[in-house]
Enzyme design. Structure first.
Site, mmCIF file in Angstrom:
data_model
loop_
_atom_site.group_PDB
_atom_site.id
_atom_site.type_symbol
_atom_site.label_atom_id
_atom_site.label_comp_id
_atom_site.label_asym_id
_atom_site.label_seq_id
_atom_site.Cartn_x
_atom_site.Cartn_y
_atom_site.Cartn_z
ATOM 1 N N TYR A 3 0.873 -1.168 0.000
ATOM 2 C CA TYR A 3 0.000 0.000 0.000
ATOM 3 C C TYR A 3 0.911 1.219 0.000
ATOM 4 O O TYR A 3 1.797 1.333 0.841
ATOM 5 C CB TYR A 3 -0.911 0.014 1.236
ATOM 6 N N ASP A 58 9.640 2.627 0.316
ATOM 7 C CA ASP A 58 8.543 3.322 0.985
ATOM 8 C C ASP A 58 8.566 2.919 2.456
ATOM 9 O O ASP A 58 8.085 1.854 2.835
ATOM 10 C CB ASP A 58 7.209 2.978 0.316
ATOM 11 N N LYS A 109 5.103 8.126 9.183
ATOM 12 C CA LYS A 109 4.232 7.933 10.334
ATOM 13 C C LYS A 109 4.894 8.179 11.684
ATOM 14 O O LYS A 109 4.414 8.959 12.470
ATOM 15 C CB LYS A 109 3.628 6.550 10.258
HETATM 16 N N1 PMP Z 1 2.926 4.232 2.139
HETATM 17 C C1 PMP Z 1 2.759 3.314 3.083
HETATM 18 C C2 PMP Z 1 3.757 2.190 3.201
HETATM 19 C C3 PMP Z 1 1.683 3.370 3.968
HETATM 20 O O1 PMP Z 1 1.525 2.445 4.903
HETATM 21 C C4 PMP Z 1 0.776 4.465 3.845
HETATM 22 C C5 PMP Z 1 -0.407 4.618 4.768
HETATM 23 N N2 PMP Z 1 -0.850 3.523 5.435
HETATM 24 C C6 PMP Z 1 1.001 5.406 2.840
HETATM 25 C C7 PMP Z 1 2.084 5.266 2.007
HETATM 26 C C8 PMP Z 1 0.090 6.577 2.700
HETATM 27 O O2 PMP Z 1 0.236 7.430 3.794
HETATM 28 P P1 PMP Z 1 -0.897 8.459 4.214
HETATM 29 O O3 PMP Z 1 -2.037 7.668 4.740
HETATM 30 O O4 PMP Z 1 -0.228 9.302 5.272
HETATM 31 O O5 PMP Z 1 -1.239 9.251 3.022
#
Ligand code: PMP
Length: 445
Positions: free
Chosen positions: A144, A245, A273
Site C-alpha cells: 500500500y 517506501d 508515520k
Molecule cells: N505508504 C505506506 C507504506 C503506507 O503504509 C501508507 C499509509 N498507510 C502510505 C504510504 C500513505 O500514507 P498516508 O495515509 O499518510 O497518506
C-alpha cells in the site's frame, strides 16, 4: 458487563447527515452499531464517547510511536505553533529536521518535506520519473503506497479461487483511471526472478521499483534479506531507481528504518508515520544527485502546508527522543513479549499460528508458518482472526478488524497493558473457538 456504544451510535446517526458513512476515511467506518468515535487518547489507551477504555494497537495506523499526547512532543508542537502556521516561505527548523533525518537515515542525503505518506510517495515517484524520463514503475503485491491513482492497484487475492493462478490486478475501488494501469507492472512480493523478468524486458520504460521493506498493510510480511538485496542489485543492474517506501517502517523498526535493519540503501525513500508522533508531516529523502532535481532539474515539489511550523517542531522532538533514548528497543521488546504470550495461549489450545514481520508492527497469522507474500495470506484462517478481533475490540483491546493490518506498539505500552491484553486475548480465543464451532465454521485447531 457488555460495553455500551449508545453515544457513539447516536453520534454516528448525526454524522451520517454530513459525512459519507459518518466518517472522514472509509477505513474508519466499522459498520452500523460498531463505528467508534474517540473522545481522547493518553499513552497506549484510548476512550470512546461512551468512556469505554481500550488498549490501542492501531495507533492511528502506526504514527503514535511514543503514545498518545506525549507531553514533550505536544509541548514542542505548542512552541512551534507560537511561530505561526505557514508562511509560503521557509523557517529555520526545516534544515534542522532535515539534518536529523540525514543523520538517522543514510540514504536521505537530502530531504524534502510533505504532509502525508501519500504526498511523499507521489513526490518520490515524480522525482524518479523526472530524473529518468520514464513513466513506468513496478509495485509489489500486498503493498500500500497511498491514495493517488498510480498506486491504487492491488492483486485480487481475495477473489482468487485457485491459488496457483495469477491474481487479477484491480484498482482499489472506483474512480481510478484504467489508463494508469498501462504504466504499472505488478510483481509478487519476495520473488526476485519475476522482478528480474520484468526489468530485463521493460527497463527502458520503468523509472522505479517501489518497495515496502515490510508490508505494513499486509500482516507485516517482511522482504527476505535476499529479496531486498536483490531489488537493490537488479535496479542498479537495469538502471532503474529503487524507492523504499518507509512510511510505516521509518523511525519505527529501527532508528534508520528498515534500510538500517537490512543494511540496504535505496536511491529514494519516504518516511512519515513515526516521524512526529501523529502530527501531519512526511519526508522524502534520497541521493543528492537525484534530490537536486527538485527545482534545479525541473521536477516540481511544493504544497501550501508543507513543513508547517507546528508539525515540524513535533518532528524535531520526536526524532530526538527516538534517537537518544531506548524507546525503540522497548517497543520491540514489548512486541516480542506480546507475541510470546499469544503463542503460549494458542499453543496450549493446539491452534496453529505464526507471526510475521517486526515485533513493533507484527502480524498474527493463523497458519503454522508465516506468509512470504500476499498470496499466502489467503491460505490462512482469517475467518478465525476476524471473529477474534471483534471479541478483542468489544472487550477493550483495539486491533485492526482486518487481519491484514499489523499490531502497532508504542513506547507507552507497559506491563499493565500486556497483562490486560493477554487476559482478554485468552478469553477471546476460547470464545472464538466456541462461536465458530457453534456456527459450523472450521477452526484451525
Ligand atoms: N505508504 C505506506 C507504506 C503506507 O503504509 C501508507 C499509509 N498507510 C502510505 C504510504 C500513505 O500514507 P498516508 O495515509 O499518510 O497518506
Amino acid at each position: 458487563m457488555p460495553r455500551s456504544l449508545a453515544k457513539s451510535n447516536a453520534h454516528f446517526r448525526r454524522a451520517l447527515a454530513t459525512l459519507p458513512l459518518g466518517v472522514s476515511s472509509n477505513f474508519r467506518y466499522w459498520g452500523e452499531g460498531k463505528t467508534l468515535y474517540i473522545k481522547r487518547g493518553r499513552g497506549a489507551r484510548i476512550w470512546d464517547l461512551d468512556d469505554n477504555e481500550y488498549i490501542d494497537y492501531r495507533l492511528g495506523y502506526g504514527p503514535v510511536i511514543l503514545g498518545h499526547c506525549h507531553p514533550e512532543v505536544d509541548a514542542a508542537a505548542r512552541a512551534g505553533q507560537e511561530i505561526g502556521t505557514v508562511f509560503a516561505l521557509s523557517t529555520e527548523r526545516e534544515a534542522v529536521v532535515a539534518e536529523q533525518i540525514s543523520d538517522m537515515v543514510p540514504a536521505a542525503e537530502l530531504v524534502r518535506f510533505s504532509n502525508s505518506g501519500t504526498e511523499a510517495v507521489m513526490a518520490a515517484l515524480r522525482l524518479a520519473r523526472g530524473v529518468t524520463g520514464r513513466d513506468g514503475y513496478v509495485i509489489l503485491e500486498g503493498s500500500y503506497h497511498g491514495l493517488f491513482d498510480a498506486v491504487m492497484w492491488q492483486a485480487d487475492v481475495e477473489g482468487m479461487s485457485d491459488p496457483s493462478q495469477e491474481p487479477e490486478v484491480r484498482p482499489f475501488g472506483k474512480g481510478v483511471p484504467g489508463l494508469v494501469q498501462q504504466l504499472l507492472w505488478h510483481v509478487p512480493y519476495n520473488d526476485a526472478q519475476r522482478l528480474e523478468d520484468v526489468l530485463r524486458k521493460n527497463s527502458d520504460r520503468i523509472a522505479a521499483v517501489l518497495i515496502e521493506p515490510i508490508l505494513g498493510s499486509c500482516c507485516g510480511i517482511p522482504a527476505t534479506p535476499e529479496f531486498f538485496r536483490a531489488v537493490r542489485e537488479l535496479t542498479e543492474r537495469y538502471g532503474v531507481l529503487m524507492i523504499a517506501d518507509e512510511v510505516k517502517t521509518g523511525f519505527r523498526v529501527a532508528r534508520g528504518g528498515a534500510q538500517q535493519l537490512y543494511g540496504v540503501k535505496a536511491d529514494i525513500c519516504t518516511m512519515a508515520k513515526a516521524m512526529a508522533n501523529g502530527y501531519p508531516i512526511a519526508a522524502i529523502g534520497g541521493r543528492e544527485d537525484l534530490m537536486r532535481h527538485y527545482g534545479g532539474g525541473g521536477v516540481t515539489h511544493g504544497g501550501t502546508y508543507t513543513a508547517g511550523a507546528m508539525p515540524l517542531a513535533a518532528a524535531e522532538r520526536t526524532l530526538l527522543i527516538l534517537k537518544d533514548t531506548d524507546v525503540l528497543a522497548r517497543v520491540s521488546a514489548y512486541g516480542l513479549r506480546l507475541q510470546e504470550g499469544m503463542a503460549r495461549i494458542l499453543t496450549s489450545r493446539g491452534i496453529r499460528h505464526s507471526f510475521a514481520g517486526h515485533p513493533s508492527m507484527g502480524g498474527l497469522f493463523f497458519r503454522e508458518s508465516p506468509p512470504r507474500n500476499y498470496r499466502d495470506w489467503k491460505l490462512s484462517d482469517y475467518t478465525f482472526y476476524d471473529s477474534l478481533a471483534q471479541y478483542l475490540i468489544e472487550n477493550g483491546v483495539v486491533c485492526e478488524p482486518d487481519s491484514r493490518e499489523p499490531w502497532f506498539i508504542s513506547g507507552a505500552h507497559d506491563d499493565d497493558c500486556l497483562l490486560k491484553t493477554l487476559s482478554v486475548f485468552e478469553a477471546g480465543v476460547d470464545a472464538t473457538v466456541r462461536d465458530l464451532a457453534r456456527t459450523g465454521t472450521e477452526a484451525s485447531a
